[in-house]
Design a protein around this motif. Structure first.
Motif, short mmCIF file in Angstrom:
data_model
loop_
_atom_site.label_atom_id
_atom_site.label_comp_id
_atom_site.label_asym_id
_atom_site.label_seq_id
_atom_site.Cartn_x
_atom_site.Cartn_y
_atom_site.Cartn_z
N HIS A 50 0.83 -1.19 0.00
CA HIS A 50 0.00 0.00 0.00
C HIS A 50 0.87 1.25 0.00
CE1 HIS A 50 -2.63 -2.99 2.37
NE2 HIS A 50 -2.84 -3.10 1.07
N SER A 51 0.61 2.15 -0.93
CA SER A 51 1.38 3.39 -1.07
C SER A 51 0.44 4.59 -0.97
CB SER A 51 2.12 3.41 -2.41
OG SER A 51 2.65 4.70 -2.67
N VAL A 52 0.76 5.51 -0.09
CA VAL A 52 -0.04 6.73 0.04
C VAL A 52 0.00 7.52 -1.27
CG1 VAL A 52 -0.24 8.92 1.28
CG2 VAL A 52 0.28 6.83 2.54
N GLY A 53 1.13 7.45 -1.97
CA GLY A 53 1.24 8.18 -3.24
C GLY A 53 0.25 7.73 -4.28
N ASP A 54 -0.19 6.47 -4.20
CA ASP A 54 -1.15 5.96 -5.18
C ASP A 54 -2.51 6.63 -5.03
OD1 ASP A 54 0.63 4.25 -6.38
OD2 ASP A 54 0.03 2.49 -5.22
N ILE A 55 -2.81 7.12 -3.83
CA ILE A 55 -4.12 7.72 -3.61
C ILE A 55 -4.32 8.93 -4.52
CG2 ILE A 55 -5.59 8.87 -1.91
CD1 ILE A 55 -4.26 7.11 0.24
N GLY A 263 -8.20 0.47 3.81
CA GLY A 263 -8.53 1.80 4.29
C GLY A 263 -9.46 2.57 3.38
N ALA A 264 -9.56 2.18 2.13
CA ALA A 264 -10.50 2.85 1.23
C ALA A 264 -11.94 2.58 1.65
CB ALA A 264 -10.28 2.39 -0.22
N ARG A 265 -12.18 1.42 2.28
CA ARG A 265 -13.52 1.01 2.74
C ARG A 265 -14.53 1.05 1.60
NH1 ARG A 265 -13.28 -2.21 4.96
NH2 ARG A 265 -15.33 -2.20 5.92
N VAL A 266 -14.17 0.45 0.48
CA VAL A 266 -15.09 0.38 -0.65
C VAL A 266 -15.39 -1.08 -0.96
CG1 VAL A 266 -15.47 0.88 -3.10
CG2 VAL A 266 -14.33 2.56 -1.64
N GLY A 267 -16.66 -1.43 -0.88
CA GLY A 267 -17.15 -2.74 -1.30
C GLY A 267 -18.27 -2.53 -2.28
N TYR A 268 -18.92 -3.61 -2.65
CA TYR A 268 -20.05 -3.47 -3.58
C TYR A 268 -20.96 -4.68 -3.48
CZ TYR A 268 -16.92 -6.33 -6.49
OH TYR A 268 -16.07 -7.30 -6.94
N LEU A 269 -22.17 -4.46 -3.91
CA LEU A 269 -23.21 -5.48 -3.96
C LEU A 269 -23.78 -5.47 -5.37
CD1 LEU A 269 -26.09 -5.92 -1.39
CD2 LEU A 269 -26.64 -5.42 -3.76
N VAL A 270 -23.84 -6.65 -5.99
CA VAL A 270 -24.41 -6.78 -7.33
C VAL A 270 -25.73 -7.53 -7.19
CG1 VAL A 270 -24.11 -7.69 -9.66
CG2 VAL A 270 -22.14 -6.79 -8.40
N ALA A 271 -26.83 -6.82 -7.43
CA ALA A 271 -28.16 -7.40 -7.29
C ALA A 271 -28.99 -7.03 -8.51
CB ALA A 271 -28.82 -6.92 -6.00
N ASP A 272 -28.94 -7.89 -9.53
CA ASP A 272 -29.66 -7.62 -10.78
C ASP A 272 -31.01 -8.30 -10.85
OD1 ASP A 272 -28.58 -10.14 -10.92
OD2 ASP A 272 -28.03 -10.02 -13.03
N GLN A 273 -31.49 -8.79 -9.71
CA GLN A 273 -32.78 -9.46 -9.67
C GLN A 273 -33.91 -8.45 -9.95
OE1 GLN A 273 -30.39 -9.82 -7.27
NE2 GLN A 273 -29.77 -11.87 -7.92
N PRO A 274 -34.85 -8.78 -10.85
CA PRO A 274 -35.96 -7.86 -11.10
C PRO A 274 -36.94 -7.85 -9.93
CG PRO A 274 -36.23 -9.88 -12.38
CD PRO A 274 -34.88 -9.97 -11.73
#
Length: 426
Positions: A50-55, A263-274
């Motif tokens: 992890h590199s702070v510079g990448d942010i 540390g970014a605290r990014v997740g996701y949920l994929v719910a394509d159910q109609p």
């Protein structure tokens, strides 16, 4: 003078006094008291990736992307500094990544960007379990984040015991039938098909297809959690359940914690159910669940989304491409852990499984793997591990421990296993 308020611990919600959560707090407390102990307990990524510079680099890449889309400086500023859309503003980029890496084709509207995968679990559980008789089945041993989220919501989790080669469809059918026989409605099945936490098990493709068929027969949705799928010991394709999902039965839960940084605290949920309402209007489940998210976190950090979005753009929307160094490192660490177990425990009463990837190995030990033993392990032998009993819903795993190899250097893995031998073979 009035007396100060004193609250009774027994009157607090069960999630506050939950023994599993308390046990995990105990593990963190032991680690803080013995900082020189080698931790084969932590399942976090290796710090040096992890590199702070990448942010800043990735934020700039995302701002360039916005300019190319025709957004002016004021619009870009607002997108990154205001609350923004509840379901997020990088869903289209995540959808492209899923197509490139996992052969999952879903519209951007089916992607909800969450504050870590933990929020995705809470939202899915809350949305699906509408009444007191609605329950969730889960492969057992089970990741404590799922069982902890369910306790907070008051949702019952019913364990589906894993075999040595993972979850079996016939076991799912049997547990679903038994659950219905006591007046409960199983709504979904939670599992980690790739290198599960804590068991390390990965399901064969034939089993994945059979599980989808069993879920259809039992009218179950599947909550597929896939944080470790990139990190196999080989390049053998391991299709996600979502990529095999012909009838939109799978809700896919993902995170950038292991593939980018926690540390970014990014997740996701994929719910394509109609979803159809009484008037016949159609939406997608991800859109309907946005109401739940809006009451939890309003929206996921726009800045964190920009960082992740820029990373995806810079990597050509392929986490596999972006993670080649991590994949090699984690492969070497897992191989080192398995080799060290063979070196120090061959011919002893200690036995272990051999996962084909991921961060974890389960070790069966000839003693009670209690919190008291962990305390002795840390104080007298300088090594930490996780009791497997933490991962069982109604008891189990008393003579087993989980070892993790993700967060430390290979030479410390070997030394940690040597110290563990001093504890278990004394």
């Amino acid at each position: 003078m009035r007396d100060m308020v004193t609250l009774s611990r027994e009157e607090l919600h069960t999630s506050v006094v939950d023994p599993v959560s308390a046990s995990m707090n105990f593990l963190n407390e032991v680690a803080s008291r013995f900082p020189s102990a080698i931790s084969l307990a932590a399942g976090r990524p290796f710090d040096e990736f992890h590199s702070v510079g990448d942010i800043d680099k990735h934020i700039q890449a995302y701002l360039t992307h916005l300019r190319e889309r025709g957004l002016g400086p004021a619009q870009s500023r607002s997108l990154l500094t205001q609350y923004g859309r509840t379901n997020g503003h990088v869903g289209d980029l995540i959808a492209r990544m899923l197509d490139v890496d996992e052969n999952i084709q879903v519209p951007a509207a089916a992607v909800m960007v969450t504050t870590g995968c933990q929020e995705a679990m809470v939202i899915a559980l809350r949305g699906l379990c509408a009444g007191p008789d609605d329950v969730v089945l889960a492969a057992e041993p089970c990741y404590v984040g799922l069982t902890g989220a369910a306790r907070i919501l008051g949702v019952e989790v019913v364990g589906v015991p894993e075999s040595e080669d993972g979850l079996r469809p016939e076991t799912v059918r049997a547990v679903a039938a038994a659950t219905r026989s006591r007046g409960k409605r199983p709504r979904a099945l939670y599992l980690v098909p790739n290198f599960a936490n804590p068991s390390g098990v990965s399901l064969p493709v034939t089993t994945r297809r059979a599980l989808l068929a069993a879920a259809a027969d039992e009218d179950l949705l599947i909550l597929e959690d896939d944080p470790y799928g990139l990190f196999g010991l080989d390049d053998e394709p391991r299709p996600t359940l979502k990529s095999l999902d012909a009838d939109q039965r799978v809700i896919y839960l993902g995170s950038f914690a292991k593939s980018y940084f926690p540390g970014a605290r990014v997740g996701y949920l994929v719910a394509d159910q109609p979803v159809v309402d009484a008037a016949g209007r159609h939406t997608l489940l991800a859109e309907e669940l946005s109401t739940v998210k809006s009451m939890l976190t309003v929206n996921t950090s726009a800045l964190s989304q920009a960082v992740v979005g820029g990373m995806l753009i810079d990597s050509g929307f392929s986490l596999r491409t972006a993670n080649q160094a991590k994949i090699a490192f984690y492969r070497h660490n897992l191989a080192t852990l398995l080799s060290a177990l063979q070196r120090y425990f061959a011919g002893t009463p200690v036995h272990w499984n051999s996962p084909s990837g991921g961060f974890f190995v389960v070790v069966d030990v000839p003693v009670d793997a209690s919190e008291e033993l962990l305390e002795v392990s840390a104080s007298e032998h300088g090594v930490l591990w996780t009791p497997m009993r933490f991962f069982y819903i109604n008891g189990g795993g008393e003579r087993a421990i989980r070892l993790s190899c993700s967060a430390i250097e290979p030479e410390r893995i070997d030394e940690g296993v040597r110290r563990l031998a001093g504890l278990l073979l004394r």
